[in-house]
Design a protein around this motif. Structure first.
Motif, PDB file in Angstrom:
ATOM      1  N   PRO B 108       0.945  -1.243   0.083  1.00  0.00           N
ATOM      2  CA  PRO B 108       0.005  -0.038  -0.038  1.00  0.00           C
ATOM      3  C   PRO B 108       0.975   1.229   0.065  1.00  0.00           C
ATOM      4  CG  PRO B 108      -0.316  -1.063   2.178  1.00  0.00           C
ATOM      5  CD  PRO B 108       0.705  -2.041   1.194  1.00  0.00           C
ATOM      6  N   VAL B 109       2.371   1.296   0.326  1.00  0.00           N
ATOM      7  CA  VAL B 109       2.886   2.397   0.298  1.00  0.00           C
ATOM      8  C   VAL B 109       3.604   2.810  -0.696  1.00  0.00           C
ATOM      9  CG1 VAL B 109       3.039   2.778   2.915  1.00  0.00           C
ATOM     10  CG2 VAL B 109       4.780   1.294   1.463  1.00  0.00           C
ATOM     11  N   LEU B 110       3.595   1.943  -1.894  1.00  0.00           N
ATOM     12  CA  LEU B 110       4.340   2.038  -3.221  1.00  0.00           C
ATOM     13  C   LEU B 110       3.254   2.149  -4.177  1.00  0.00           C
ATOM     14  CD1 LEU B 110       7.011  -0.906  -3.127  1.00  0.00           C
ATOM     15  CD2 LEU B 110       7.208   1.606  -2.367  1.00  0.00           C
ATOM     16  N   THR B 111       3.738   3.284  -5.163  1.00  0.00           N
ATOM     17  CA  THR B 111       3.066   3.414  -6.242  1.00  0.00           C
ATOM     18  C   THR B 111       2.710   2.302  -7.148  1.00  0.00           C
ATOM     19  OG1 THR B 111       4.543   4.481  -7.552  1.00  0.00           O
ATOM     20  CG2 THR B 111       3.478   6.077  -6.101  1.00  0.00           C
ATOM     21  N   ALA B 112       2.082   2.160  -8.100  1.00  0.00           N
ATOM     22  CA  ALA B 112       1.677   1.296  -9.359  1.00  0.00           C
ATOM     23  C   ALA B 112       3.115   1.303  -9.906  1.00  0.00           C
ATOM     24  CB  ALA B 112       0.723   1.398 -10.142  1.00  0.00           C
ATOM     25  N   GLY B 113       3.644   2.638 -10.419  1.00  0.00           N
ATOM     26  CA  GLY B 113       4.721   2.781 -11.054  1.00  0.00           C
ATOM     27  C   GLY B 113       5.977   1.911 -10.348  1.00  0.00           C
ATOM     28  N   ALA B 114       6.133   2.171  -9.029  1.00  0.00           N
ATOM     29  CA  ALA B 114       7.117   1.643  -8.399  1.00  0.00           C
ATOM     30  C   ALA B 114       6.962   0.186  -8.201  1.00  0.00           C
ATOM     31  CB  ALA B 114       7.063   2.090  -6.866  1.00  0.00           C
ATOM     32  N   HIS B 115       5.915  -0.477  -8.291  1.00  0.00           N
ATOM     33  CA  HIS B 115       5.863  -1.799  -8.216  1.00  0.00           C
ATOM     34  C   HIS B 115       6.478  -2.266  -9.413  1.00  0.00           C
ATOM     35  CE1 HIS B 115       2.952  -1.436  -4.731  1.00  0.00           C
ATOM     36  NE2 HIS B 115       3.385  -2.892  -4.845  1.00  0.00           N
ATOM     37  N   LEU B 116       5.986  -1.728 -10.520  1.00  0.00           N
ATOM     38  CA  LEU B 116       6.529  -2.150 -11.909  1.00  0.00           C
ATOM     39  C   LEU B 116       8.031  -2.138 -12.161  1.00  0.00           C
ATOM     40  CD1 LEU B 116       3.513  -0.994 -14.092  1.00  0.00           C
ATOM     41  CD2 LEU B 116       4.311  -3.224 -13.709  1.00  0.00           C
ATOM     42  N   ASP B 117       8.468  -0.744 -11.492  1.00  0.00           N
ATOM     43  CA  ASP B 117       9.960  -0.564 -11.686  1.00  0.00           C
ATOM     44  C   ASP B 117      10.703  -1.623 -10.808  1.00  0.00           C
ATOM     45  OD1 ASP B 117      11.569   1.569 -12.762  1.00  0.00           O
ATOM     46  OD2 ASP B 117      12.288   1.719 -10.750  1.00  0.00           O
ATOM     47  N   GLU B 118      10.196  -1.994  -9.883  1.00  0.00           N
ATOM     48  CA  GLU B 118      11.032  -3.007  -9.069  1.00  0.00           C
ATOM     49  C   GLU B 118      11.187  -4.337  -9.934  1.00  0.00           C
ATOM     50  OE1 GLU B 118      10.713  -3.212  -4.530  1.00  0.00           O
ATOM     51  OE2 GLU B 118       9.377  -4.640  -5.293  1.00  0.00           O
ATOM     52  N   VAL B 119      10.008  -4.717 -10.275  1.00  0.00           N
ATOM     53  CA  VAL B 119      10.099  -5.916 -11.156  1.00  0.00           C
ATOM     54  C   VAL B 119      11.113  -5.735 -12.387  1.00  0.00           C
ATOM     55  CG1 VAL B 119       8.621  -7.676 -12.379  1.00  0.00           C
ATOM     56  CG2 VAL B 119       7.763  -6.347 -10.188  1.00  0.00           C
ATOM     57  N   LEU B 120      10.973  -4.732 -13.125  1.00  0.00           N
ATOM     58  CA  LEU B 120      11.636  -4.427 -14.263  1.00  0.00           C
ATOM     59  C   LEU B 120      13.114  -4.355 -14.095  1.00  0.00           C
ATOM     60  CD1 LEU B 120       9.454  -1.870 -16.314  1.00  0.00           C
ATOM     61  CD2 LEU B 120      10.057  -4.099 -16.852  1.00  0.00           C
ATOM     62  N   ARG B 121      13.582  -3.774 -12.834  1.00  0.00           N
ATOM     63  CA  ARG B 121      14.896  -3.801 -12.458  1.00  0.00           C
ATOM     64  C   ARG B 121      15.530  -4.965 -12.245  1.00  0.00           C
ATOM     65  NH1 ARG B 121      15.634   0.983  -8.492  1.00  0.00           N
ATOM     66  NH2 ARG B 121      14.342  -0.499  -7.203  1.00  0.00           N
ATOM     67  N   ALA B 122      14.650  -5.976 -11.395  1.00  0.00           N
ATOM     68  CA  ALA B 122      15.047  -7.351 -10.945  1.00  0.00           C
ATOM     69  C   ALA B 122      15.151  -8.304 -12.420  1.00  0.00           C
ATOM     70  CB  ALA B 122      13.986  -7.914 -10.441  1.00  0.00           C
ATOM     71  N   HIS B 123      14.734  -7.646 -13.487  1.00  0.00           N
ATOM     72  CA  HIS B 123      14.693  -8.532 -14.608  1.00  0.00           C
ATOM     73  C   HIS B 123      15.727  -7.894 -15.514  1.00  0.00           C
ATOM     74  CE1 HIS B 123      11.779 -11.255 -13.815  1.00  0.00           C
ATOM     75  NE2 HIS B 123      11.008 -10.319 -13.831  1.00  0.00           N
ATOM     76  N   GLY B 124      16.741  -6.801 -15.008  1.00  0.00           N
ATOM     77  CA  GLY B 124      17.954  -6.381 -15.837  1.00  0.00           C
ATOM     78  C   GLY B 124      17.636  -5.258 -16.527  1.00  0.00           C
ATOM     79  N   GLY B 125      16.464  -4.251 -15.984  1.00  0.00           N
ATOM     80  CA  GLY B 125      16.332  -3.079 -16.818  1.00  0.00           C
ATOM     81  C   GLY B 125      17.202  -2.098 -16.254  1.00  0.00           C
ATOM     82  N   ARG B 126      18.374  -1.510 -16.868  1.00  0.00           N
ATOM     83  CA  ARG B 126      19.106  -0.637 -16.298  1.00  0.00           C
ATOM     84  C   ARG B 126      18.827   0.868 -16.272  1.00  0.00           C
ATOM     85  NH1 ARG B 126      22.752  -3.926 -14.471  1.00  0.00           N
ATOM     86  NH2 ARG B 126      23.289  -5.865 -15.610  1.00  0.00           N
ATOM     87  N   ASP B 127      18.166   1.171 -17.545  1.00  0.00           N
ATOM     88  CA  ASP B 127      18.067   2.509 -17.839  1.00  0.00           C
ATOM     89  C   ASP B 127      16.743   2.830 -17.227  1.00  0.00           C
ATOM     90  OD1 ASP B 127      17.968   4.749 -18.918  1.00  0.00           O
ATOM     91  OD2 ASP B 127      17.493   4.343 -21.023  1.00  0.00           O
ATOM     92  N   LYS B 128      16.810   3.979 -16.482  1.00  0.00           N
ATOM     93  CA  LYS B 128      15.526   4.280 -15.835  1.00  0.00           C
ATOM     94  C   LYS B 128      14.434   4.671 -16.615  1.00  0.00           C
ATOM     95  CE  LYS B 128      14.175   7.095 -11.704  1.00  0.00           C
ATOM     96  NZ  LYS B 128      13.108   6.405 -11.312  1.00  0.00           N
ATOM     97  N   ALA B 129      15.030   5.679 -17.907  1.00  0.00           N
ATOM     98  CA  ALA B 129      13.868   6.051 -18.712  1.00  0.00           C
ATOM     99  C   ALA B 129      12.871   4.769 -19.507  1.00  0.00           C
ATOM    100  CB  ALA B 129      14.398   6.979 -19.750  1.00  0.00           C
ATOM    101  N   ALA B 130      14.039   3.840 -19.673  1.00  0.00           N
ATOM    102  CA  ALA B 130      13.659   2.795 -20.560  1.00  0.00           C
ATOM    103  C   ALA B 130      12.649   1.784 -19.689  1.00  0.00           C
ATOM    104  CB  ALA B 130      14.649   1.962 -20.944  1.00  0.00           C
ATOM    105  N   ARG B 131      12.819   1.751 -18.262  1.00  0.00           N
ATOM    106  CA  ARG B 131      11.670   1.109 -17.352  1.00  0.00           C
ATOM    107  C   ARG B 131      10.700   1.909 -17.267  1.00  0.00           C
ATOM    108  NH1 ARG B 131      16.202   0.677 -13.567  1.00  0.00           N
ATOM    109  NH2 ARG B 131      15.271   2.257 -12.347  1.00  0.00           N
TER     110      ARG B 131
END
Lengths: 287, 624
Positions: B108-131
């Motif tokens: 509940p304290v994380l935004t939808a974007g933060a949830h997705l960003d976390e998963v994308l980072r775990a899968h090797g997304g390095r570029d913030k803009a691309a994520r």
């Protein structure tokens, strides 16, 4: 009752539903806890048989080392037998906490039940609890002793007073939670009176945490009694208590460490053992 | 076992160890394959091992659960033998998971974007803009409108269906080959369920992600999957194309399950065929078929030999296919098992005079916090209930139906409006009047686990209203408890046992016996079957209708499942946002709905008849 087939009379419970308290005491944690607490309790109960001396009799041997013939644990600065002072000290402590904790628990529960009757009463009771909790335990102890003078009764009262809010709050929470459960609504719709819903349905389901709290409170009580005697506002000398013996031994800590060892080890065993039992009960109940 | 199989499970066994050392074999010798891009439903009732199987694929078993035997081959790599590091590389990246409850699965304290960003980072997304760009793309893919703006919203700003969409987006972030969805729509309303199933189907077609859908709902199977795996007692009993299995079931359990599912197309008064008995206890290890005790076709060999899965060739209209069935009596016979007898009709007497009447009921709950908006649960609700009549009340969550049940049963007071029982005003009863009213109006609750006091025995629970209303003395009460237990189809010896030793269906019978104890004339049933398995649901619904006939009860039957409501009710009232939007005879409301909301509800109800292939996805928009 035509078309539906009668189900088999339900399977017998797979595991005999062992009582959680018994299961808790049988767990590893519970066993170690009991092994620590039971010898201390036995020593207190059997004090007159174990001591061999009166705890207040003085001999001309002061600060004798442990192992001195006739004085297994040695003697204190006034030549009193330390074994006798230890076991009688335990006895005095047990007497106090066995009276004070149930008294605090009982009063706390009564206040919680009272609070459950009406929101206005609830508010009043909660503020009263806040008032008690606002005083640190020792300040409360000093205040009570200032009024009543030192002795056994003030110690009992201080401990009971300190425990009332703990039990009261815990049971109140339990009642508030259980009251919203569907079975409580079912009991009300089933025509049960408010008093019956509270005592017959809600209370039995809300008491489990109280059992854990009793074990925790016993630990706290050992502390409070020790602290009060240590500060000299507890049971009056020459009557021994664990805290009093410990307080007395302080000046001799460097020369005669055995003086302090007995009460220290005993308090540690009691507190550790009771905490383990509390934790074991807690785990078993929450399963 | 085609060479192209993406996932191949062979002889999977999952065991749980209880604290006292008892071994429970939750999954026994399960084998199946999943091809690339395939949609596979795993269907079964509670305790069938379907969720455990899904979790075992990625070795995410809870507690003491462990894979005891067997292999899980993903493109040839055995996940059952893989180490934790290898599994982490597979989780999310090759197999994504979606769980049942979207309300608690997002932080509940994380935004939808933060949830997705976390998963994308775990899968090797390095570029913030691309994520960020990918997160927007994913939200758009799962049908969240205005994705750029909604990335910054916290979970509480999304509805249940939207949260499930976000979870699906998270599962898809690693572009997995397989999406495992464990009851993804069970916590959602029918109209939202329909949207999520449509989404899953779309995603499967567009991204080629294979789908494993775990569900207990035959309608969901028919709606979403090409192939179905039916599980019972931890084993696979039948596996084949959905169209084949649902229309020509080979295994008696599949057939029984299908017969027990209420059909929206069946007219009011149709009796549901339940499966007798209760699901098996998995800690009692036995050879033989787990279903043998409940089966009408049991032979001697069923109890001694564990039935193997036998592959049969079918000739369906769509071409040749294969079905695997674990039932020797069914497979050694050439023809399918005899079809279930046509559904029986319930003969019910005509409703009599009006017993209960509600006019203009209102109930508002205080909002939370200082500026909390009040919530209107009941808004001008009026209804009548005749003697011997069943009034069905349908609506989605939050429509006010449970509040209505509680107001009618006087568990909560209404804010305004009039309630009349036999013409007498009982809206504001005195304490004594309330006591008499309660004797006449009793209630059956939704959750058979929560509504029975765990500290009391079944006998004490049933005797409680007798005690409260001062009926009979001690021996007379014991006798009455025995009568009531027999009446609801339980053995009188059940009186001495506590609720925990009963199954869900048996507990609900105890709840019904308690409600019947003071001989009420009105029984308010608040979702009495929604917590029960389909085969047990039919038993309880049958019991309620029989009791109504024998005792002349008036029933208020509240449920979210229109198909069940249609079959038990004389009349149906449809609730939406605290109002009754439509009332009418059960068949009339289901066949010629007048209100757009009723039409949306009807369209969204999944029917276990396989639909025609490749039909256009329906859109079911709930009118605001």
């Amino acid at each position: 009752m035509t078309a539906i087939t009668l189900p088999a009379p339900g399977k017998p419970a797979r595991r005999s539903p062992r009582h959680p308290y018994r299961a808790a005491l049988a767990s590893a944690r519970g066993r170690v806890g009991l092994a620590l607490v039971l010898p201390v309790v036995l020593a207190g109960v059997l004090a007159p048989l174990l001591a061999g001396h009166s705890p207040t009799d003085q001999s001309d041997l002061s600060l004798a080392a442990p192992g001195t013939p006739g004085h297994l644990l040695g003697t204190d600065d006034l030549g009193r037998d330390l074994l006798a002072r230890l076991v009688y000290g335990i006895r005095a402590d047990l007497g106090i906490i066995a009276l004070a904790v149930p008294l605090g628990a009982l009063l706390g529960c009564l206040f919680a039940l009272l609070a459950a009757t009406h929101p206005a009463v609830d508010t009043a009771v909660q503020r009263a609890f806040d008032l008690v909790l606002a005083f640190p335990g020792l300040i409360l102890a000093l205040a009570v002793t200032a009024i009543l003078g030192p002795g056994r009764l003030p110690v009992v009262l201080v401990i009971a007073l300190a425990e009332i809010p703990a039990f009261g709050r815990l049971l109140r929470t339990g009642i508030l939670v259980e009251r919203e459960r569907e079975y409580a609504t079912a009991a009300r719709v089933g025509g049960a009176s408010p008093a019956r819903v509270l005592t017959r349905h809600i209370l039995p389901n809300a008491v489990d945490p109280l059992v854990v709290q009793i074990a925790v409170s016993l630990t706290v009580a050992v502390f409070i009694e020790g602290a009060m005697s240590f500060l000299g506002v507890g049971v009056r000398p020459p009557q021994p208590t664990l805290g009093a013996v410990l307080s007395q031994s302080m000046p001799y800590l460097a020369d005669a460490p055995h003086f302090a060892a007995g009460p220290l080890i005993t308090v540690t065993a009691l507190v550790l053992g009771l905490s383990l039992i509390a934790e074991a009960l807690n785990r078993e109940i929450r399963r | 076992m085609t060479a192209s199989a993406l996932l191949e499970v062979r002889g999977l066994d999952v065991e749980f160890t209880a604290p006292d050392g008892t071994l429970t074999r939750a999954v026994r010798d399960v084998s199946f394959t999943l091809d690339r891009g395939e949609t596979l439903a795993v269907v079964g009732e509670s305790g069938s091992g379907k969720s455990t199987t899904a979790l075992a694929l990625l070795r995410m078993l809870p507690g003491t659960g462990r894979v005891a035997r067997g292999s899980v081959l993903l493109d040839g790599q055995d996940l059952a033998a893989a180490d934790e590091a290898e599994l982490r590389r597979v989780r999310g990246a090759r197999i994504g998971m979606v769980f049942q409850d979207p309300m608690t699965a997002l932080n509940p304290v994380l935004t939808a974007g933060a949830h997705l960003d976390e998963v994308l980072r775990a899968h090797g997304g390095r570029d913030k803009a691309a994520r960020l760009a990918r997160a927007v793309e994913l939200l758009d893919l799962v049908g969240i409108p205005d994705p750029e703006r909604r990335l910054d919203d916290h979970p509480h700003r999304f509805s249940g269906g939207q949260r499930q969409r976000i979870l699906i987006a998270m599962a898809l972030a690693g572009e997995p080959d397989v999406l495992v969805a464990d009851e993804p729509t069970t916590a959602l309303d029918a109209t939202v369920q329909d949207q999520i199933l449509t989404l899953l189907g779309d995603l499967n077609r567009r991204t080629g992600t294979a789908l494993v859908l775990i569900t207990h709902n035959m309608g969901v199977v028919a709606r979403a999957c090409e192939r179905v795996l039916v599980m019972y007692g931890g084993t696979v009993v039948e596996d084949g194309p959905t169209a084949e299995v649902l229309t020509r079931p080979r295994h008696p359990y599949t057939a029984g399950l299908l017969a027990a599912v209420p059909r929206l197309s069946a007219p009011s008064g149709t009796r549901l065929a339940g499966i007798p008995g209760a699901p098996p206890d998995l800690s009692v290890l036995t050879d033989g078929c787990a279903f043998a005790d409940r089966c009408a076709f049991t032979e001697d060999r069923c109890r001694t030999v564990t039935p193997p899965l036998v592959t049969l060739t079918t000739r369906a209209a769509s071409g040749e296919g294969t079905v695997r069935v674990a039932c020797p009596p069914a497979t050694s016979r050439s023809a399918p098992l005899p079809a279930a007898p046509p559904p029986a009709r319930i003969d019910r007497p005509r409703p009599g005079a009006v017993v209960l009447e509600a006019v203009g009921l209102r109930k508002t709950y205080r909002g939370r916090g200082l500026r909390g908006r009040p919530l209107t649960a009941l808004d001008d609700v009026s209804l009548t209930l005749a003697a011997g009549e069943t009034l069905g009340i349908v609506g989605e969550s939050g429509s006010g139906k449970s509040t209505l049940a509680r107001v009618l049963a006087h568990a909560h007071p209404s804010d305004s409006g009039t309630l009349r029982l036999d013409g007498v005003d009982i809206s504001r009863p005195s304490r004594r009047e309330l006591h008499t009213v309660r004797r006449r109006i009793q209630m059956v609750f939704q959750d058979p686990y929560a509504s029975l006091n765990p500290r009391m025995t079944a006998g004490q629970i049933i005797a409680e209203p007798l005690h409260a209303f001062g009926i009979g003395d001690r021996s007379r009460r014991a006798q009455r408890v025995e009568e009531l237990l027999l009446l609801v189809g339980l053995d009188p010896s059940a009186a001495d046992r506590r609720p925990r030793s009963f199954s869900g269906g048996q507990r609900q019978r105890i709840g019904i016996a308690r409600a019947l104890a003071p001989e009420p004339s009105v029984l308010i049933c608040d979702e009495p079957v929604s917590a029960l398995d389909v085969s047990v649901q039919a038993q309880i619904v049958g019991l309620l209708t029989d009791l109504q006939r024998d005792l002349g009860l008036s029933l208020v039957f509240i449920a979210h499942d229109l198909a069940v409501v249609r079959q038990v009710s004389h009349r149906i009232a449809v609730m939406h946002r605290g109002r009754i939007v439509e009332t009418g005879s059960a068949d009339e409301v289901c066949e010629n709905p007048a209100d757009p909301y009723t039409r949306a509800l009807l369209a969204a109800a999944p029917d276990p008849v396989p639909p025609a292939r490749h039909r256009e996805p329906r859109s079911t928009q709930v009118p605001a």
